[in-house]
Design an enzyme around this catalytic site. Structure first.
Site, mmCIF file in Angstrom:
data_model
loop_
_atom_site.group_PDB
_atom_site.id
_atom_site.type_symbol
_atom_site.label_atom_id
_atom_site.label_comp_id
_atom_site.label_asym_id
_atom_site.label_seq_id
_atom_site.Cartn_x
_atom_site.Cartn_y
_atom_site.Cartn_z
ATOM 1 N N CYS A 63 1.251 22.846 -39.340
ATOM 2 C CA CYS A 63 2.460 23.490 -40.190
ATOM 3 C C CYS A 63 2.409 23.481 -41.611
ATOM 4 O O CYS A 63 1.553 24.248 -42.122
ATOM 5 C CB CYS A 63 3.731 22.625 -39.555
ATOM 6 S SG CYS A 63 5.477 23.435 -40.003
ATOM 7 N N TYR A 64 3.086 22.737 -42.189
ATOM 8 C CA TYR A 64 3.093 22.749 -43.792
ATOM 9 C C TYR A 64 1.600 22.325 -44.186
ATOM 10 O O TYR A 64 1.231 23.076 -45.054
ATOM 11 C CB TYR A 64 4.003 21.368 -44.407
ATOM 12 C CG TYR A 64 4.147 21.402 -45.806
ATOM 13 C CD1 TYR A 64 4.820 22.174 -46.533
ATOM 14 C CD2 TYR A 64 3.034 20.294 -46.581
ATOM 15 C CE1 TYR A 64 4.763 22.145 -48.008
ATOM 16 C CE2 TYR A 64 3.118 20.336 -47.814
ATOM 17 C CZ TYR A 64 3.877 21.251 -48.825
ATOM 18 O OH TYR A 64 3.920 21.089 -50.052
ATOM 19 N N GLY B 250 5.886 18.868 -43.068
ATOM 20 C CA GLY B 250 6.863 18.418 -43.918
ATOM 21 C C GLY B 250 7.900 19.401 -44.337
ATOM 22 O O GLY B 250 7.880 20.718 -43.987
ATOM 23 N N SER C 98 11.892 -15.258 -32.280
ATOM 24 C CA SER C 98 13.405 -14.707 -32.117
ATOM 25 C C SER C 98 13.467 -14.447 -30.622
ATOM 26 O O SER C 98 14.594 -14.336 -30.294
ATOM 27 C CB SER C 98 13.287 -13.506 -32.780
ATOM 28 O OG SER C 98 12.662 -12.454 -32.209
ATOM 29 N N GLY C 99 12.329 -14.541 -29.985
ATOM 30 C CA GLY C 99 12.919 -14.137 -28.302
ATOM 31 C C GLY C 99 12.405 -12.516 -28.183
ATOM 32 O O GLY C 99 12.177 -12.178 -26.988
ATOM 33 N N GLY C 100 12.024 -11.795 -29.168
ATOM 34 C CA GLY C 100 11.731 -10.672 -29.073
ATOM 35 C C GLY C 100 10.281 -9.967 -28.945
ATOM 36 O O GLY C 100 9.654 -11.342 -28.984
ATOM 37 N N VAL C 101 10.133 -9.098 -28.784
ATOM 38 C CA VAL C 101 8.533 -8.623 -28.366
ATOM 39 C C VAL C 101 7.630 -8.980 -29.592
ATOM 40 O O VAL C 101 6.440 -9.623 -29.333
ATOM 41 C CB VAL C 101 8.534 -7.278 -28.053
ATOM 42 C CG1 VAL C 101 6.960 -7.002 -27.545
ATOM 43 C CG2 VAL C 101 9.344 -6.749 -27.166
ATOM 44 N N ASP C 102 8.016 -8.706 -31.010
ATOM 45 C CA ASP C 102 6.878 -8.620 -31.875
ATOM 46 C C ASP C 102 6.712 -10.155 -32.004
ATOM 47 O O ASP C 102 5.339 -10.466 -32.321
ATOM 48 C CB ASP C 102 7.593 -7.992 -32.805
ATOM 49 C CG ASP C 102 8.213 -6.477 -32.795
ATOM 50 O OD1 ASP C 102 7.772 -6.022 -31.550
ATOM 51 O OD2 ASP C 102 8.843 -5.982 -33.507
ATOM 52 N N SER C 103 7.529 -10.941 -32.352
ATOM 53 C CA SER C 103 7.332 -12.193 -32.834
ATOM 54 C C SER C 103 6.492 -13.043 -31.795
ATOM 55 O O SER C 103 5.531 -13.661 -32.151
ATOM 56 C CB SER C 103 8.572 -12.965 -33.397
ATOM 57 O OG SER C 103 9.638 -13.106 -32.147
ATOM 58 N N HIS D 189 3.233 22.643 -33.739
ATOM 59 C CA HIS D 189 3.091 20.979 -33.864
ATOM 60 C C HIS D 189 2.544 20.770 -32.368
ATOM 61 O O HIS D 189 3.270 20.615 -31.341
ATOM 62 C CB HIS D 189 4.637 20.532 -33.803
ATOM 63 C CG HIS D 189 5.180 20.761 -35.057
ATOM 64 N ND1 HIS D 189 4.795 19.844 -36.288
ATOM 65 C CD2 HIS D 189 5.994 21.409 -35.572
ATOM 66 C CE1 HIS D 189 5.358 19.959 -37.456
ATOM 67 N NE2 HIS D 189 6.072 21.227 -37.013
ATOM 68 N N GLU E 52 1.709 17.548 -31.849
ATOM 69 C CA GLU E 52 2.021 16.565 -31.441
ATOM 70 C C GLU E 52 3.294 16.414 -30.367
ATOM 71 O O GLU E 52 3.401 15.051 -29.913
ATOM 72 C CB GLU E 52 2.219 15.494 -32.492
ATOM 73 C CG GLU E 52 3.356 15.954 -33.411
ATOM 74 C CD GLU E 52 2.991 17.299 -34.503
ATOM 75 O OE1 GLU E 52 1.992 18.113 -34.262
ATOM 76 O OE2 GLU E 52 3.709 17.423 -35.477
ATOM 77 N N LYS F 113 5.181 0.055 -31.248
ATOM 78 C CA LYS F 113 5.531 -0.803 -30.282
ATOM 79 C C LYS F 113 4.980 -0.705 -29.014
ATOM 80 O O LYS F 113 4.601 -1.867 -28.283
ATOM 81 C CB LYS F 113 7.030 -0.394 -30.437
ATOM 82 C CG LYS F 113 7.757 -1.547 -29.569
ATOM 83 C CD LYS F 113 8.590 -2.168 -30.447
ATOM 84 C CE LYS F 113 9.603 -3.340 -30.084
ATOM 85 N NZ LYS F 113 10.166 -4.047 -31.201
#
Ligand code: XMP
Length: 530
Positions: free
Chosen positions: A86-87, A59, A238-243, A184, A186, A386
């Protein structure tokens, strides 16, 4: 209790590091479920959530500052492993009675890390070899708390911005499972980082590694069934991935009691409407109710140039149309649920971790609808990142063209046609955008890029075409690398490819005589131009 509620999980307390989401992704890559929580999470809450381990993130604060975020001291007494990064390490040292000092200079960038002894945190990590790791901190631990020991040191190159050495680059309690890393693990630049996080999650916390997309989908379908009972749901595609993935998943759970509505707002990319119809109608066998609303949107946008006003108009009109359609489709009594493709990063963003953040752009979604239509939300992807959504989509049979598609803003091309949105300008932009995407796919680069698109600028410029002067439009190309859209860097595309795209656009798209490439990162710019 569902299986999901019983699964072992690691909780990450977010102290505001830009890398917190990365920690979560890296742990999930080890097939261990984890969640990000505000730093105020109490030991009681952690226990109720069934934490098998805790990570205290990095942080921007200094533990020496008045008012610096603290962890609930009882977390260290819970008996579950705690890893401070770290923090998080400094906080652990500070809160447990050690001494942290403000270093004269920041240690930022690469350092060489060497494990001391044979702590299980470093099992299988490069033997006794030094690891190149990523540091980014100001303070450092001067004295360890009682019963702690160093399990790793680091040496960094002595430079103007680097003090050189950290005696306590990794620390551990002699008996209790309290661990800290100054670097870090990650970030991709840290060698052995993934193995270290695996050791922590799988070996030290004892998590099984049963978080798979298959298991997720099976559980999510079960959960949706539990939630909706005999009710009916509507979903705006919407044509997007998520919906699309949310709809496919909910359809598996409730079949034809889900009604999918696709509003063609006239702000879609070339061929997008046909592609969505094919994917749902033919491929997935999910009936799709398409509404042709392009004219209404264009009318409403006439003369509007302000980006926020465009967003507002589009958002309101979408809600209006969606509501009209949903009432028709739902039949007597209408629908009870609204399916949304909300992802985990959206959920985390709404957690007030870093205090109120300024609105940079009002992102369009179907907010407002649930209250107006008295619909309960079904958000089956709330726990996913995602890339996990993409994997779930593949498993559910959503066509690759949709699954691997770049993110696309809700207000569509309206925020990529800078200035007034007209049918002619939309057509120009569609042509340029399609060429860019086609060439990126041909070059095998599409999948490596987070987002690639064309923007039609509201400027004319002089050109020369066939010996005659032209005064026509300019298109900007925007291609960025990102992991979560929070920060982004411009893609270093090969010059030959850029040349080909530029040449094709100026030759094939009437009205465009100039193409520029956007080389700005986010920040200071944003990904979209509006
Ligand atoms: P910016 O431009 O803020 O975009 O860097 C970050 C990500 O969000 C997308 N974006 C939107 N998505 N409605 C959306 O659903 C919006 O109004 C909107 N504006 C930006 C953008 O494409 C990028 O992926």
């Amino acid at each position: 209790m569902t299986r999901a509620a019983q699964r072992s999980r690691i909780l990450i307390l977010d102290f505001g590091s830009q890398y917190t989401q990365l920690i979560a992704r890296r742990i999930r890559e080890q097939r261990v479920y984890c969640e990000i929580h505000p730093p105020t999470l109490t030991a009681r809450e952690a226990r109720a959530l069934g934490a098998a381990g805790l990570v205290l993130s990095g942080g921007p604060a200094s533990v020496l500052d008045a008012g610096a975020p603290q962890a609930d001291a009882a977390l260290f007494e819970l008996g579950v492993p705690v890893l401070g990064v770290c923090y998080g390490l400094q906080l652990m040292a500070h809160q447990l009675g050690g001494q942290v000092e403000r270093a004269a200079r920041h240690e930022y960038g690469r350092a060489q890390f060497e494990a001391v002894g044979a702590h299980p945190l470093f099992a299988g990590v490069g033997g006794s070899a030094k690891l190149s790791v990523w540091m980014s901190h100001g303070d450092r631990v001067l004295r360890l708390p009682k019963d702690f020991e160093a399990i790793g040191h680091s040496t960094g190159a002595k430079t103007a911005t680097n003090e050189g050495a950290a005696e306590f680059a990794a620390i551990a309690h002699r008996e209790r499972p309290l661990l800290g890393l100054q670097f870090h693990p990650e970030v991709a630049h840290s060698e052995g980082g993934a193995q270290i996080l695996r050791n922590f999650a799988r070996e030290i916390c004892g998590c099984e590694g049963d978080w798979t997309v298959e298991a997720f989908v099976a559980e999510a379908v079960e959960k949706v069934r539990e939630q909706v009972g005999e009710g009916r749901a509507v979903c705006g595609l919407s044509g997007g991935v998520d919906s699309s993935v949310a709809a496919a998943l909910v359809h598996r759970a409730m079949g034809e009691r889900l009604h999918c509505i696709f509003v063609d707002n006239g702000l879609l990319r070339a061929g997008e409407r046909a592609e969505v119809q094919r994917a749902f109608g033919e491929h997935l066998g999910i009936p799709l109710h398409t509404v042709d609303a392009a004219e209404r949107f264009l009318q409403a946008l006439r003369g509007v140039v302000d980006p926020e006003q465009k967003r507002r108009i589009i958002g309101h009109l979408f809600i209006e149309i969606f509501e009209e359609q949903a009432q028709q489709i739902g039949g007597a009594g209408g629908a009870d649920f609204l399916v949304q493709g909300t992802l985990y990063p959206d959920v985390i963003e709404s957690i007030p971790v870093r205090g109120p953040s300024a609105t940079i752009k009002t992102h369009h979604n179907v907010g407002g609808l649930p209250e107006r239509m008295r619909l309960a939300l079904v958000e089956p992807l709330r726990e996913l990142f995602k890339d996990e959504v993409r994997a779930a989509g593949r498993l559910l049979g959503v066509p690759e063209a949709i699954v691997s598609r770049h993110p696309f803003p809700g207000p569509g091309l309206a925020v990529r046609v800078l200035g007034e949105v007209t049918a002619e300008r939309l057509e120009m932009l569609r042509g340029a955008d399609a060429i860019l995407i086609e060439e990126l796919r041909r070059a095998g680069l599409y999948a490596e890029i987070w987002q690639a698109f064309a923007v039609l600028l509201p400027v004319g410029s002089v050109g020369v075409m066939g010996d005659a002067r032209s005064y026509e439009s300019c298109v900007a190309l925007r291609c960025v690398q990102s992991v979560d859209a929070m920060t982004a860097d411009w893609s270093r595309l090969p010059a030959d490819l850029l040349e080909l795209v530029s040449s094709r656009i100026t030759n094939e798209v009437p009205g465009v005589n100039r193409v520029v490439y956007d080389i700005t990162s986010k920040p200071p710019a944003t990904i979209e131009w509006e």
